[in-house]
Design an enzyme around this catalytic site. Structure first.
Site, PDB file in Angstrom:
ATOM      1  N   ASP A 157     -43.800 -49.880   0.568  1.00  0.00           N
ATOM      2  CA  ASP A 157     -44.927 -50.587  -0.027  1.00  0.00           C
ATOM      3  C   ASP A 157     -45.319 -50.010  -1.374  1.00  0.00           C
ATOM      4  O   ASP A 157     -45.791 -50.732  -2.253  1.00  0.00           O
ATOM      5  CB  ASP A 157     -46.136 -50.528   0.907  1.00  0.00           C
ATOM      6  CG  ASP A 157     -46.188 -51.703   1.873  1.00  0.00           C
ATOM      7  OD1 ASP A 157     -45.344 -52.610   1.752  1.00  0.00           O
ATOM      8  OD2 ASP A 157     -47.071 -51.712   2.752  1.00  0.00           O
ATOM      9  N   HIS A 168     -19.010 -92.529 -18.203  1.00  0.00           N
ATOM     10  CA  HIS A 168     -18.501 -91.190 -17.905  1.00  0.00           C
ATOM     11  C   HIS A 168     -16.986 -91.163 -18.092  1.00  0.00           C
ATOM     12  O   HIS A 168     -16.429 -90.247 -18.714  1.00  0.00           O
ATOM     13  CB  HIS A 168     -18.846 -90.790 -16.461  1.00  0.00           C
ATOM     14  CG  HIS A 168     -20.249 -90.317 -16.259  1.00  0.00           C
ATOM     15  ND1 HIS A 168     -21.335 -91.132 -16.385  1.00  0.00           N
ATOM     16  CD2 HIS A 168     -20.724 -89.086 -15.917  1.00  0.00           C
ATOM     17  CE1 HIS A 168     -22.440 -90.437 -16.130  1.00  0.00           C
ATOM     18  NE2 HIS A 168     -22.097 -89.191 -15.846  1.00  0.00           N
ATOM     19  N   GLU A 213     -40.416 -59.621   8.072  1.00  0.00           N
ATOM     20  CA  GLU A 213     -40.627 -59.166   6.700  1.00  0.00           C
ATOM     21  C   GLU A 213     -40.161 -57.711   6.545  1.00  0.00           C
ATOM     22  O   GLU A 213     -39.362 -57.394   5.670  1.00  0.00           O
ATOM     23  CB  GLU A 213     -42.113 -59.289   6.360  1.00  0.00           C
ATOM     24  CG  GLU A 213     -42.477 -58.827   4.966  1.00  0.00           C
ATOM     25  CD  GLU A 213     -43.979 -58.827   4.739  1.00  0.00           C
ATOM     26  OE1 GLU A 213     -44.383 -58.772   3.566  1.00  0.00           O
ATOM     27  OE2 GLU A 213     -44.755 -58.865   5.722  1.00  0.00           O
ATOM     28  N   HIS A 214     -40.689 -56.824   7.380  1.00  0.00           N
ATOM     29  CA  HIS A 214     -40.303 -55.411   7.373  1.00  0.00           C
ATOM     30  C   HIS A 214     -39.643 -55.079   8.712  1.00  0.00           C
ATOM     31  O   HIS A 214     -40.200 -55.399   9.761  1.00  0.00           O
ATOM     32  CB  HIS A 214     -41.521 -54.497   7.219  1.00  0.00           C
ATOM     33  CG  HIS A 214     -42.406 -54.826   6.055  1.00  0.00           C
ATOM     34  ND1 HIS A 214     -43.558 -55.582   6.183  1.00  0.00           N
ATOM     35  CD2 HIS A 214     -42.299 -54.509   4.747  1.00  0.00           C
ATOM     36  CE1 HIS A 214     -44.128 -55.698   4.999  1.00  0.00           C
ATOM     37  NE2 HIS A 214     -43.386 -55.068   4.109  1.00  0.00           N
ATOM     38  N   GLN A 256     -49.136 -52.307   9.188  1.00  0.00           N
ATOM     39  CA  GLN A 256     -49.192 -53.728   8.832  1.00  0.00           C
ATOM     40  C   GLN A 256     -50.377 -54.421   9.479  1.00  0.00           C
ATOM     41  O   GLN A 256     -50.981 -55.316   8.886  1.00  0.00           O
ATOM     42  CB  GLN A 256     -47.889 -54.430   9.224  1.00  0.00           C
ATOM     43  CG  GLN A 256     -46.694 -53.968   8.418  1.00  0.00           C
ATOM     44  CD  GLN A 256     -46.968 -53.979   6.925  1.00  0.00           C
ATOM     45  OE1 GLN A 256     -47.119 -55.024   6.317  1.00  0.00           O
ATOM     46  NE2 GLN A 256     -47.038 -52.804   6.324  1.00  0.00           N
ATOM     47  N   HIS A 297     -53.635 -54.783   7.464  1.00  0.00           N
ATOM     48  CA  HIS A 297     -53.737 -55.726   6.351  1.00  0.00           C
ATOM     49  C   HIS A 297     -54.658 -56.888   6.684  1.00  0.00           C
ATOM     50  O   HIS A 297     -55.455 -57.329   5.849  1.00  0.00           O
ATOM     51  CB  HIS A 297     -52.351 -56.306   6.017  1.00  0.00           C
ATOM     52  CG  HIS A 297     -51.567 -55.495   5.052  1.00  0.00           C
ATOM     53  ND1 HIS A 297     -51.970 -55.268   3.758  1.00  0.00           N
ATOM     54  CD2 HIS A 297     -50.380 -54.850   5.189  1.00  0.00           C
ATOM     55  CE1 HIS A 297     -51.067 -54.515   3.133  1.00  0.00           C
ATOM     56  NE2 HIS A 297     -50.102 -54.256   3.976  1.00  0.00           N
TER      57      HIS A 297
END
Length: 446
Positions: free
Chosen positions: A373, A432, A339-340, A271, A274
């Site tokens: 991924d 109503h 996230e992971h 990661q 990235h």
């Protein structure tokens, strides 16, 4: 300047330390994803695209992607080009793409069976109640194309939309300098993309949200991008739907010390490579094992092709955290909501059963995050920045919508009408109440 591997300073934290909370706060200080300058610039671009359409998109493509196209037709990537790319890529790449697509499609078809079905029932009064599930008509998928090419993102965005039954899938992908990545185009052919455009940035988001003479207006935009893309998606929400506001990539590894330390070190790299702002964290109760992982980080880093990015990420936002025990690791992981989340342990299910908040959980030493991924099957578009506490991975449910069904019988109108009348009068909404009361004691079939 990025520090060489030998000088890399990766935070070492200990939950037993008196100043742990202060260190934790510093580590997890949420970055301002929407700086005022970026947001203002994105707003200007969106306004320009809304006003001038294709002409504005062409101008920004020249300015930001250094691609001087004479018209929008030159930026549309034809189906023939997509399928030509698929035919021309190496056989090994084509096989990998098709195998990954098959697994992603199978997973989302199973997901569709669970969440994407219409249903109805009839209650004791003969009133029919239910839910009608229908796909969106047209969606836009944003595929990043700046620092790297992401054919996997094409599969992860387009396939669940296709499985959900979306009629038209419009792909936008930046092509800096006009270079069109053949693997991305091949992935679009495999995934069933309807139309594709070589445009990116906030201008691509605007084109999809507002529509231009060339780019169709979509109902929803999915897919990650840079800070300008995130700011633009936030601003067009309401004009169309969006999936989420994606932040930098994150991985958190809970380790019990039984996995080879070089595996964990490489998972942290996976990661960190990235983006310099990506975050990689290890939680482990074994100090000696943390030392071993740190040693592997120092050993392996010089050989990485993206070494400067990894080094900046690990030194800037990474951490090796010693916890008292695995129970505390689970508590801290839920607090972080990554996230992971890798559970790299001998008995991963025992640990995973205690976890509640993560975009995706990877169980066992053999389950590297990278498999998720690319080809495991579940979607890799995941909530970041702690939003896994209230958000979910991208899936077929992002490409369908639910419509309530109500068909009230005569008997049901008698019972429900009286309830509605009381509540409507309580809210001082006379029409109503009267609409419900008019149906009392009236049988149209009598």
């Amino acid at each position: 300047m990025n520090a060489p591997a030998s000088d890399l300073l990766l935070r070492r934290l200990d939950t037993a330390s008196p100043d742990f909370e202060a260190q934790y706060a510093q580590l997890f200080a949420r970055m301002a994803e929407e700086h005022a300058e970026i947001d203002a610039r994105a707003a200007d671009i969106l306004a320009d695209v809304r006003a001038r359409g294709d002409a504005a998109v062409l101008d920004y493509t020249r300015r930001f992607d250094h691609l001087d196209a004479p018209n929008m037709a030159a930026l549309e990537i034809s189906q023939a080009e997509l399928h030509a790319a698929l035919a021309q890529i190496p056989a090994e790449q084509r096989h990998a793409l098709e195998q990954a697509a098959e697994r992603v499609r199978d997973y989302h078809q199973r997901q569709m069976q669970q969440v994407g079905q219409s249903w109805e029932y009839v209650d004791a009064d003969g009133t029919l109640l239910g839910q009608k599930v229908t796909p969106l008509d047209r969606v836009g998928i944003y595929v990043p194309g700046g620092k790297a090419a992401y054919p996997s993102s094409v599969l992860m965005n387009a396939i669940p939309a296709h499985v959900a039954g979306v009629v038209e899938i419009i792909m936008v992908v930046p092509t800096p300098g006009g270079e069109r990545n053949p693997l991305v185009l091949a992935a679009a052919a495999v995934a069933g993309v309807s139309r594709a455009f070589a445009i990116g940035g906030a201008q691509a988001v605007g084109a999809l949200a507002f529509g231009t003479a060339t780019v169709p207006k979509v109902d929803k935009i999915t897919g990650p991008g840079n800070a300008y893309v995130a700011a633009a998606k936030r601003r067009v929400f309401g004009i169309c739907g969006i999936d989420m506001i994606a932040g930098p990539s994150e991985i958190l590894v809970i380790a019990d010390g039984t996995t080879p330390p070089e595996w964990v070190a490489m998972d942290l790299f996976s990661q960190a490579e990235h983006d310099e702002l990506a975050q990689s964290i290890l939680l482990c109760p074994d100090a000696a094992y943390i030392d071993a992982v740190a040693a592997e980080i120092r050993r392996l880093l010089p050989g990485m092709s993206r070494q400067p990015i990894i080094a900046a990420s690990l030194s800037g936002r990474g951490a090796l955290i010693q916890v008292r025990n695995l129970d505390e690791a689970c508590e801290l992981a839920d607090r972080i909501a990554p996230e992971h989340l890798e559970v790299s342990a001998a008995q991963p299910r025992l640990i995973a059963d205690r976890l509640r908040h993560a975009g995706a959980i990877f169980l066992g030493a053999y389950t590297s995050e990278s498999l998720g991924d690319y080809c495991a099957g579940p979607n890799h578009v995941l909530p970041t920045s702690g939003t896994a506490r209230f958000s979910s991975p991208l899936g077929v449910y992002d490409f369908i919508k639910r419509t309530s069904l109500i068909e009230v019988s005569h008997a049901g109108a008698q019972r429900l009408g009286r309830i509605a009348s009381v509540l409507a009068h309580g809210e001082r909404l006379q029409a109503h109440a009267l609409a419900a009361e008019m149906r009392l004691d009236h049988d149209l079939k009598a």
